[in-house]
Design a protein around this motif. Structure first.
Motif, mmCIF file in Angstrom:
data_model
loop_
_atom_site.group_PDB
_atom_site.id
_atom_site.type_symbol
_atom_site.label_atom_id
_atom_site.label_comp_id
_atom_site.label_asym_id
_atom_site.label_seq_id
_atom_site.Cartn_x
_atom_site.Cartn_y
_atom_site.Cartn_z
ATOM 1 N N ASN A 536 -9.388 79.515 94.605
ATOM 2 C CA ASN A 536 -10.514 78.905 95.330
ATOM 3 C C ASN A 536 -10.200 78.736 96.815
ATOM 4 N N VAL A 537 -8.961 78.320 97.095
ATOM 5 C CA VAL A 537 -8.562 78.134 98.509
ATOM 6 C C VAL A 537 -8.615 79.457 99.251
ATOM 7 N N LYS A 538 -8.089 80.518 98.618
ATOM 8 C CA LYS A 538 -8.140 81.843 99.254
ATOM 9 C C LYS A 538 -9.579 82.278 99.511
ATOM 10 N N HIS A 539 -10.441 82.025 98.527
ATOM 11 C CA HIS A 539 -11.833 82.411 98.682
ATOM 12 C C HIS A 539 -12.484 81.698 99.852
ATOM 13 N N TRP A 540 -12.274 80.388 99.950
ATOM 14 C CA TRP A 540 -12.885 79.633 101.056
ATOM 15 C C TRP A 540 -12.261 79.968 102.407
ATOM 16 N N ASN A 541 -10.974 80.352 102.393
ATOM 17 C CA ASN A 541 -10.364 80.809 103.670
ATOM 18 C C ASN A 541 -11.052 82.091 104.173
ATOM 19 N N VAL A 542 -11.301 82.988 103.241
ATOM 20 C CA VAL A 542 -11.986 84.241 103.618
ATOM 21 C C VAL A 542 -13.379 83.945 104.150
ATOM 22 N N GLN A 543 -14.092 83.027 103.472
ATOM 23 C CA GLN A 543 -15.441 82.681 103.925
ATOM 24 C C GLN A 543 -15.422 82.030 105.313
ATOM 25 N N MET A 544 -14.410 81.155 105.474
ATOM 26 C CA MET A 544 -14.320 80.469 106.775
ATOM 27 C C MET A 544 -14.015 81.472 107.890
ATOM 28 N N ASN A 545 -13.123 82.428 107.630
ATOM 29 C CA ASN A 545 -12.802 83.443 108.649
ATOM 30 C C ASN A 545 -14.028 84.280 108.990
ATOM 31 N N ARG A 546 -14.815 84.593 107.998
ATOM 32 C CA ARG A 546 -16.024 85.358 108.252
ATOM 33 C C ARG A 546 -16.999 84.579 109.124
ATOM 34 N N LEU A 547 -17.071 83.254 108.821
ATOM 35 C CA LEU A 547 -17.974 82.434 109.630
ATOM 36 C C LEU A 547 -17.465 82.281 111.070
ATOM 37 N N MET A 548 -16.165 82.180 111.244
ATOM 38 C CA MET A 548 -15.602 81.995 112.574
ATOM 39 C C MET A 548 -15.633 83.299 113.379
ATOM 40 N N HIS A 549 -15.538 84.431 112.748
ATOM 41 C CA HIS A 549 -15.550 85.720 113.445
ATOM 42 C C HIS A 549 -16.618 86.594 112.811
ATOM 43 N N PRO A 550 -17.862 86.381 113.191
ATOM 44 C CA PRO A 550 -18.930 87.230 112.646
ATOM 45 C C PRO A 550 -18.800 88.670 113.141
ATOM 46 N N ILE A 551 -19.168 89.569 112.381
ATOM 47 C CA ILE A 551 -19.048 90.986 112.732
ATOM 48 C C ILE A 551 -20.369 91.440 113.360
ATOM 49 N N GLY A 552 -20.199 91.923 114.571
ATOM 50 C CA GLY A 552 -21.390 92.427 115.257
ATOM 51 C C GLY A 552 -21.691 93.856 114.866
ATOM 52 N N PRO A 553 -22.811 94.345 115.418
ATOM 53 C CA PRO A 553 -23.166 95.733 115.133
ATOM 54 C C PRO A 553 -22.152 96.695 115.741
ATOM 55 N N GLY A 554 -21.659 97.625 115.000
ATOM 56 C CA GLY A 554 -20.723 98.628 115.453
ATOM 57 C C GLY A 554 -19.297 98.169 115.463
ATOM 58 N N GLU A 555 -18.976 96.877 115.103
ATOM 59 C CA GLU A 555 -17.601 96.379 115.099
ATOM 60 C C GLU A 555 -16.946 96.661 113.754
ATOM 61 N N LYS A 556 -15.660 96.805 113.841
ATOM 62 C CA LYS A 556 -14.862 97.019 112.589
ATOM 63 C C LYS A 556 -14.220 95.723 112.136
ATOM 64 N N ARG A 557 -13.850 95.685 110.886
ATOM 65 C CA ARG A 557 -13.147 94.488 110.330
ATOM 66 C C ARG A 557 -11.751 94.447 110.896
ATOM 67 N N PRO A 558 -11.280 93.289 111.171
ATOM 68 C CA PRO A 558 -9.920 93.174 111.712
ATOM 69 C C PRO A 558 -8.895 93.626 110.663
ATOM 70 N N SER A 559 -7.749 93.973 111.220
ATOM 71 C CA SER A 559 -6.674 94.434 110.324
ATOM 72 C C SER A 559 -6.127 93.283 109.503
ATOM 73 N N VAL A 560 -5.319 93.667 108.566
ATOM 74 C CA VAL A 560 -4.752 92.649 107.632
ATOM 75 C C VAL A 560 -3.754 91.777 108.316
ATOM 76 N N GLY A 561 -3.056 92.299 109.307
ATOM 77 C CA GLY A 561 -1.997 91.509 109.960
ATOM 78 C C GLY A 561 -2.502 90.572 111.001
ATOM 79 N N GLY A 562 -3.768 90.297 111.096
ATOM 80 C CA GLY A 562 -4.309 89.409 112.094
ATOM 81 C C GLY A 562 -4.218 87.956 111.718
ATOM 82 N N PHE A 563 -5.351 87.235 112.071
ATOM 83 C CA PHE A 563 -5.409 85.775 111.825
ATOM 84 C C PHE A 563 -5.380 85.428 110.349
ATOM 85 N N ASN A 564 -6.015 86.313 109.607
ATOM 86 C CA ASN A 564 -6.057 86.004 108.170
ATOM 87 C C ASN A 564 -4.683 86.004 107.555
#
Length: 616
Positions: A536-564
């Motif tokens: 559950n904690v992992k799931h909410w961390n992913v949701q929180m990261n998505r909310l903090m860094h919304p993906i704009g049009p034409g942007e790619k998802r950040p790599s695995v070694g980033g903030f997450n």
């Protein structure tokens, strides 16, 4: 006692009642009536022709007491079949004939017994009386009957009044007659303070038990064979049957169970709300019954087993068997008494023989003293004769010296006479020596006899000492046996205590194992909850990261070694679980510890990889 003997006892009373003059003869008309009534109650067909043929007018015919017996046996008793008639009706007929003449309860001024009670006591008397005529009952059987009656009334027998009655001269000489017994019961001395109804009920109970062969009666609950319901019935047990009725009055008979050697009785555990259950098994059915309490169940099972045993032994009545045993015991006591009297007589005879021999010994001693006195008198007489002969010889010698020449021939004769006297003296001296030797032999024999008697007394004393030593050894052996039994009991108690302690330890071990298993289950549940919480904690961390860094049009998802990756939550483990696993690892063998550690490392790696994958 067979059926014929029982019937003859009652018929004897009826016949003696008809013998008014006590001459042993009864009129023909009375015997005809008696025979007709006997045939009626015994369910025997009448034969008037045979009756007239055998009742002829002569002293040698059946009119006399000796002549009636052949007719009675041949035409009546030989035709009787057991079970074809009611024995009580037969006894009532004979009682009616004899009671009119002999039973007069009003003469004592008291009338304790009811007429039916007197009749039942008369039947009990006939059953317990001796098989000799005139019928009497010994004092032991009277005491036995009175004990049974008092036991039925729950009172104690008045032995003082009974002993006073037994000590009467008529009873001591002839025994108890039934009329003396009934008079004693009517006096009321043996039933003081007891109501008339209680006495009547007790007599009826004893009558049914002894004469009616009823081993036991009472209420029991019986289970039905078809409907399987429980119904209370009144049961009556006899040596061959167990009958049950609707109520205590025994008017409505519900059934009967035949008893034989194939039957058996067993105690059953309580079930279906019924207590004190037992069953009676036959070849065809099994009857389940329930008693009121444990004591009643025990009494009923014992009584049924007794009935089965009597049937197996071929006996038809328990009290007939008990009566024979009591008679054998009395005969054995009489034989022992006679043997004791004979032994006393033999001892008295031996004592008289001993006294006679002592008297003969005294006579021999007196004869010896007299012989000694006679011997002394003969010796004195011989000495006197010797002295006289010496004096005569001296006189003769003096005369011979004075007239030697003229008396030579006479001297020769005198010398020959003197020689004969000397020879006689020698013979007397030899006889004296022989008498002295005989006296010495007799004295030696007397001394030997005294020595033998002393030896015999010493042997008897030694035998008595050995007997005392044997009794002492026997007492020591009994004490040792008792001591051994006590030690055995103590050892058994100690073994039981150790067994209980071992069982308690096993129970505690089982409890520890159960607690351990429960703790293991709790640990598994906690791990499952921990994994769920981590997910559950992992799931909410992913949701929180998505909310903090919304993906704009034409942007790619950040790599695995980033903030997450930096925000990854490490896997958590229960320290209590780690300690428990460490303790279990310490307990396991060395080769198993490596496998456990390897499995734990693999599990951590898998959890870490799962975390990385979830975070990505």
């Amino acid at each position: 006692m067979d059926l014929r003997s029982e019937l003859l006892k009652s018929i004897w009373y009826a016949f003696t009642a008809l013998d008014v003059e006590k001459s042993g003869k009864v009129s023909k008309s009375q015997l005809k009536v008696l025979s007709h009534n006997l045939c009626t109650v015994l369910s025997i067909p009448h034969d008037p022709v045979a009756l007239e043929e055998h009742f002829r007018e002569d002293d040698d015919g059946p009119v006399s007491s000796q002549g009636y017996m052949p007719y009675l046996n041949k035409y009546i008793l030989d035709k009787v079949e057991e079970g074809a008639f009611v024995k009580e009706n037969f006894d009532e007929l004979c009682w009616t004939l004899t009671a009119k003449k002999n039973y007069h309860p009003e003469k004592n001024g008291k009338n304790i017994l009811l007429p039916k009670d007197a009749f039942r006591l008369w039947c009990l008397f006939n059953f317990l009386s001796e098989d000799k005529y005139p019928l009497v009952m010994v004092s032991d059987e009277v005491e036995y009957l009175l004990k049974k009656i008092c036991m039925a009334m729950n009172v104690e027998l008045n032995y003082v009044e009974l002993e006073d009655f037994i000590s009467q001269d008529a009873v001591q000489q002839n025994g108890f007659t039934v009329w003396a017994f009934l008079d004693m019961m009517n006096t009321g001395r043996l039933t003081k303070g007891i109501s008339r109804d209680s006495v009547s009920m007790a007599i009826e109970e004893v009558y049914r038990e002894i004469v009616g062969d009823v081993l036991k009666e009472g209420y029991l609950w019986k289970r039905g064979q078809l409907r399987r319901n429980w119904t209370e019935r009144w049961f009556t047990l006899r040596p061959s049957t167990l009958a049950y009725f609707a109520s205590e009055d025994r008017k409505e008979r519900k059934g009967s169970i035949m008893l034989d050697g194939n039957c058996c009785v067993e105690v059953l555990p309580d079930k279906d709300g019924k207590r004190c259950m037992f069953c009676l098994k036959t070849l065809s059915k099994t009857y389940e019954m329930s008693a009121s309490d444990t004591k009643q169940r025990q009494e009923w099972t014992a009584a049924i087993q007794t009935a089965i045993r009597l049937h197996v032994e071929g006996k038809t009545s328990l009290h007939k068997d008990l009566k024979l045993k009591r008679r054998e015991q009395r005969e054995q006591r009489e034989r022992r008494r006679k043997a004791k009297e004979e032994e006393l007589q033999r001892l008295r005879a031996l004592q008289e023989e001993k006294e006679r021999k002592l008297a003969e010994l005294e006579l021999l001693k007196e004869a010896q003293r007299q012989a000694q006195a006679l011997l002394e008198q003969d010796e004195l007489r011989r000495r006197q004769q010797h002295e006289q002969m010496q004096q005569a010889l001296e006189v003769q010698l003096r005369e011979a010296e004075e007239a030697r020449a003229s008396m030579q021939a006479e001297m020769a004769l005198k010398e020959a006479e003197a020689e004969r006297q000397r020879k006689r003296i020698r013979e007397l001296e030899e006889m004296q020596q022989r008498l002295e030797e005989a006296l010495k032999l007799e004295i030696r024999a007397r001394q030997d006899e005294e020595a033998f008697r002393y030896t015999q007394a010493r042997l008897l004393a030694e035998e008595e000492e050995k007997m005392k030593a044997l009794m002492t050894l026997q007492e020591e052996q009994e004490e040792y046996i008792l001591k051994t039994q006590r030690e055995k009991q103590e050892l058994k108690q100690e073994m039981e205590n150790k067994t209980r302690a071992l069982e308690e330890a096993q129970r505690q071990l089982e409890e520890v194992r159960a607690n351990r298993h429960k703790v293991d289950q709790d640990v598994v549940v906690a791990q499952r909850k921990l994994r769920q919480a981590s997910t559950n904690v992992k799931h909410w961390n992913v949701q929180m990261n998505r909310l903090m860094h919304p993906i704009g049009p034409g942007e790619k998802r950040p790599s695995v070694g980033g903030f997450n990756a930096s925000f990854r939550i490490p896997s958590q483990r229960d320290p209590g679980l780690r300690l428990r696993q460490n303790s279990e690892n310490e307990e396991q063998p060395a080769e198993k510890k490596e496998n456990v550690e390897k499995s734990e490392s693999d599990k951590r790696l898998s959890q870490a990889s799962n975390g990385d994958m979830d975070m990505s």
